[in-house]
Design a protein around this motif. Structure first.
Motif, PDB file in Angstrom:
ATOM      1  N   TYR A   1       9.506  70.343  56.399  1.00  0.00           N
ATOM      2  CA  TYR A   1       9.577  69.485  55.251  1.00  0.00           C
ATOM      3  C   TYR A   1      10.431  70.126  54.214  1.00  0.00           C
ATOM      4  N   LEU A   2      10.865  71.352  54.528  1.00  0.00           N
ATOM      5  CA  LEU A   2      11.705  71.909  53.517  1.00  0.00           C
ATOM      6  C   LEU A   2      13.372  71.844  53.718  1.00  0.00           C
ATOM      7  N   ASP A   3      14.041  72.033  52.627  1.00  0.00           N
ATOM      8  CA  ASP A   3      15.530  72.163  52.742  1.00  0.00           C
ATOM      9  C   ASP A   3      16.094  73.888  52.598  1.00  0.00           C
ATOM     10  N   PHE A   4      15.196  74.471  52.543  1.00  0.00           N
ATOM     11  CA  PHE A   4      15.621  75.879  52.760  1.00  0.00           C
ATOM     12  C   PHE A   4      14.490  76.732  53.630  1.00  0.00           C
ATOM     13  N   PRO A   5      14.806  77.987  54.142  1.00  0.00           N
ATOM     14  CA  PRO A   5      13.778  78.540  55.225  1.00  0.00           C
ATOM     15  C   PRO A   5      12.756  79.306  54.362  1.00  0.00           C
ATOM     16  N   VAL A   6      11.722  79.224  54.735  1.00  0.00           N
ATOM     17  CA  VAL A   6      10.602  79.925  54.254  1.00  0.00           C
ATOM     18  C   VAL A   6       9.539  80.520  55.409  1.00  0.00           C
ATOM     19  N   VAL A   7       9.799  81.719  55.673  1.00  0.00           N
ATOM     20  CA  VAL A   7       9.056  82.222  56.796  1.00  0.00           C
ATOM     21  C   VAL A   7       8.363  83.611  56.413  1.00  0.00           C
TER      22      VAL A   7
ATOM     23  N   PRO B 117      -0.406  84.822  57.178  1.00  0.00           N
ATOM     24  CA  PRO B 117      -0.873  83.700  56.421  1.00  0.00           C
ATOM     25  C   PRO B 117      -2.280  83.059  57.102  1.00  0.00           C
ATOM     26  N   GLY B 118      -3.252  82.760  56.112  1.00  0.00           N
ATOM     27  CA  GLY B 118      -4.517  82.177  56.546  1.00  0.00           C
ATOM     28  C   GLY B 118      -5.317  83.305  56.359  1.00  0.00           C
ATOM     29  N   ALA B 119      -5.028  84.608  56.451  1.00  0.00           N
ATOM     30  CA  ALA B 119      -5.890  85.777  56.699  1.00  0.00           C
ATOM     31  C   ALA B 119      -6.304  86.306  55.531  1.00  0.00           C
ATOM     32  N   THR B 120      -5.969  86.143  54.281  1.00  0.00           N
ATOM     33  CA  THR B 120      -6.136  86.629  52.987  1.00  0.00           C
ATOM     34  C   THR B 120      -5.998  85.978  51.954  1.00  0.00           C
ATOM     35  N   TRP B 121      -6.950  85.983  50.875  1.00  0.00           N
ATOM     36  CA  TRP B 121      -6.742  85.432  49.860  1.00  0.00           C
ATOM     37  C   TRP B 121      -6.082  86.214  48.742  1.00  0.00           C
TER      38      TRP B 121
ATOM     39  N   PRO C 118       6.556  86.105  61.598  1.00  0.00           N
ATOM     40  CA  PRO C 118       7.431  84.941  61.826  1.00  0.00           C
ATOM     41  C   PRO C 118       6.800  83.967  62.627  1.00  0.00           C
ATOM     42  N   ASP C 119       6.022  84.012  63.566  1.00  0.00           N
ATOM     43  CA  ASP C 119       5.408  83.254  64.413  1.00  0.00           C
ATOM     44  C   ASP C 119       4.442  82.616  63.821  1.00  0.00           C
TER      45      ASP C 119
END
Length: 368
Positions: free
Chosen positions: A94-100, A169-173, A105-106
């Motif tokens: 949905y973005l027009d610039f990369p965010v990884v 991502p998804g692991a820690t608050w 990265p996977d």
């Protein structure tokens, strides 16, 4: 702060508030309560401008800092309900610039991750290099330029160890203003009209709810009465310039107690206000449900809101910035809510006062 009760709640509460302002050295506050989709009580105390001796009224607009996130989250959940995205969709398409996340990265960052502060996006560089982000008046740096420069490789402020946490991502608050800013940018990418968050919220929330003293920028506020922000000094209060950071979806909304109570009416009214539906009950249930990763053993993270057990099942959001300290709360069992906005930087003494004021407001809303 105990008083002999007069038997008149409003009179007793007014005495409590005036005493609290005096003891904590606070210029002004505004408060409101809602119940079953209706505003019950709204009042201003103290001064919006100390030098001009301008009193706070229910229509005085305060910088509400991170309580702004409630509006950003509400707009996103409206779009989610309309099928613009699914919570577990990766955001990258949905973005027009990369965010990884550079270390993972996977593992895609999802909308749910952003809404629950588990994206792995860090505020560290933003906090450490705040001199790079002018914070007076309306933002000069465009939100997209800020985000691309912060989150994309080769960006001006990008740093693997500072733009992102060490967690998957998804692991820690990890509370992330930059992550919520990205969410606000996505609001403008996923709606069919490609309207920015400011236009979208004006059209779908502020205008239909009659919120005439609410806006994301000073320019949008027009002639609305504004609370002057202050810092506490040993000898009194120091007037501050209005905040204007580029992370505005995360914390730059200005709103009055009367106006923001209308947002709380959506939550206490099971998604509907004045016969108009803003969110379906199922969407509200998702919005306010505990997410997989908690803040700590005492606080659960919902989408945007945090959940606490305190005289009922409370959903809360706090906001603090230079010249601003705010809180909004919902008792999910009783369908009531309350808010308190201030125009002075918070401290420990103020937050004790704030906590008792909110407890009094919520109890009144439950029993009135």
């Amino acid at each position: 702060m105990a008083f002999a009760a007069s038997g008149n709640w409003e009179e007793d509460f007014s005495r409590f508030m005036q005493d609290g302002l005096r003891k904590t050295g606070t210029a002004g506050v505004s408060v409101a309560t809602v119940r079953n989709g209706r505003t019950q009580f709204v009042r201003g105390f103290g001064l919006a401008d100390v030098q001009a001796r301008t009193p706070v009224t229910p229509d005085t607009a305060f910088h509400i800092a991170s309580v702004s996130k409630v509006v950003t989250g509400t707009a996103m959940m409206m779009l989610h309900e309309q099928g613009a995205f699914r919570l577990d969709d990766p955001i990258a398409p949905y973005l027009d610039f990369p965010v990884v996340h550079p270390a993972f990265p996977d593992t895609p960052i999802t909308f749910r991750h952003l809404l629950s502060h588990t994206s792995g996006i860090s505020d560290n560089v933003y906090n450490e290099r705040n001199g790079d982000f002018p914070a007076s008046g309306d933002p000069a740096l465009q939100m997209r330029d800020f985000l691309a420069g912060y989150l994309s490789p080769n960006g001006r402020w990008y740093a693997q160890a500072g733009s992102f946490t060490e967690s998957k991502p998804g692991a820690t608050w990890a509370y992330s203003n930059v992550g919520i800013t990205l969410l606000g940018y996505l609001a403008g990418r996923v709606n069919a009209e490609r309207q920015g968050l400011d236009v979208l919220t004006q059209k779908r929330l502020f205008s239909p709810l009659g919120m005439r003293h609410t806006g994301w920028s000073l320019a949008a506020m027009g002639k609305a009465p504004l609370a002057q922000p202050y810092a506490r000094l040993d000898h009194g209060l120091k007037a501050l310039a209005p905040n204007g950071t580029p992370s505005w979806p995360a914390g730059l909304l200005r709103s009055s107690a009367r106006d923001f109570a209308r947002i709380l009416e959506i939550f206490s009214g099971e998604g509907a206000v004045d016969g108009r539906r803003y969110l379906q009950q199922g969407t509200l249930a998702t919005f306010l449900s505990p997410q997989p990763v908690a803040v700590d053993q005492n606080v659960q993270q919902a989408l945007i809101w945090t959940l606490r057990e305190q005289n009922g099942h409370l959903a809360m959001h706090y906001g603090g910035d230079m010249g601003a300290d705010s809180v909004a709360a919902l008792d999910l069992n009783k369908r009531v809510g309350a808010l308190m906005f201030s125009n002075v930087t918070g401290n420990d003494e103020f937050r004790v006062f704030q906590k008792e004021a909110m407890e009094r407001l919520l109890e009144r809303a439950r029993t009135a």
